[in-house]
Write an enzyme that holds these catalytic residues in place. Structure first.
Site, short mmCIF file in Angstrom:
data_model
loop_
_atom_site.label_atom_id
_atom_site.label_comp_id
_atom_site.label_asym_id
_atom_site.label_seq_id
_atom_site.Cartn_x
_atom_site.Cartn_y
_atom_site.Cartn_z
N GLY A 1 0.88 -1.12 0.04
CA GLY A 1 0.04 -0.08 0.08
C GLY A 1 0.99 1.22 0.07
N GLY A 2 0.52 2.38 0.40
CA GLY A 2 1.18 3.58 0.16
C GLY A 2 2.04 3.70 1.20
N MET A 3 1.84 3.08 2.26
CA MET A 3 2.80 3.24 3.75
C MET A 3 3.49 1.86 3.98
SD MET A 3 0.76 6.20 5.85
CE MET A 3 1.05 7.57 5.48
N VAL B 1 3.62 -5.94 2.36
CA VAL B 1 3.42 -7.20 3.06
C VAL B 1 4.07 -8.36 2.42
CG1 VAL B 1 1.42 -8.88 3.62
CG2 VAL B 1 1.25 -6.43 3.77
N LYS C 1 4.07 -7.60 7.72
CA LYS C 1 3.90 -6.51 7.25
C LYS C 1 4.88 -5.44 7.58
CE LYS C 1 0.22 -2.93 7.03
NZ LYS C 1 -1.02 -2.67 7.16
N ASP D 1 -11.16 2.78 7.19
CA ASP D 1 -10.71 2.57 5.81
C ASP D 1 -11.12 1.61 5.41
OD1 ASP D 1 -9.14 3.39 3.54
OD2 ASP D 1 -7.41 2.34 4.18
#
Length: 186
Positions: A20-22, A25, A40, A134
């Site tokens: 993802g953006g941050m 995984v 993660k 989210d």
């Protein structure tokens, strides 16, 4: 974290499963228990940021405190060589995002079943003081038995938290923000 690395002498890092953006995984293997897991870790540019680390740790605590068949299980958390990590159950399947792209539209009965599972997970989390913040198809994994698993509590907010976001600020995926989040109220 590099492929084939060993975290805490216990978790062997495998291929990248997603990102993802941050965070990223990876497939992992728990050498002590002999099982595959998901690992993660934050993207390198965020690993040293104290605010990000606090959110990452909050995610680990939030997810680890929740035990529900439709919420990802957290097995371990920690830090290795300055990089925080979360070890979670490995869900063999696809994200709802991938399934929608490949197979939509769906029969209303199938949608109702899925919404029942996710709604049950959210109800359970809310009853324990957590708001996910989210919910989107990319944060819902569907295993090979059709069971939904809610993942990514990275921006979850405990109902008692007052310091996660500043007034007027917010987190989330723009296309999936609730009106309250968009207005900076949550």
């Amino acid at each position: 974290i590099q492929q084939r690395a060993l975290i805490k002498g216990r978790y062997r890092v495998g291929r990248r499963l997603g990102d993802g953006g941050m965070a990223i995984v990876y497939l992992g293997h728990d050498l002590r228990l002999g099982r595959d897991v998901a690992i993660k870790t934050p993207r390198p540019q965020f690993a040293a940021d104290p605010a990000f680390r606090a959110r990452f740790e909050r995610e680990a605590r939030a997810a680890a405190s929740l035990s529900h068949p439709n919420i990802i299980d957290v097995h371990d958390v920690g830090e290795d060589d300055g990089t925080p990590f979360i070890v979670m159950e490995l869900v063999r399947g696809q994200s709802l995002k991938e399934i929608i792209a490949a197979d939509a539209p769906f029969h209303p009965d199938d949608v109702a079943e899925l919404l029942g599972q996710i709604g049950g997970a959210l109800d359970y989390a809310h009853a324990r003081g957590y708001v996910h913040r989210d919910i989107k198809p990319g944060n819902i994994l569907i295993d090979e038995h059709g069971r939904a698993k809610l993942v990514d509590f990275g921006i979850a907010k405990g109902l008692a938290d007052t310091d996660l976001t500043e007034a007027g600020g917010g987190f989330g995926t723009a296309a999936y923000l609730s009106p309250e989040q968009a207005e900076g109220l949550m």
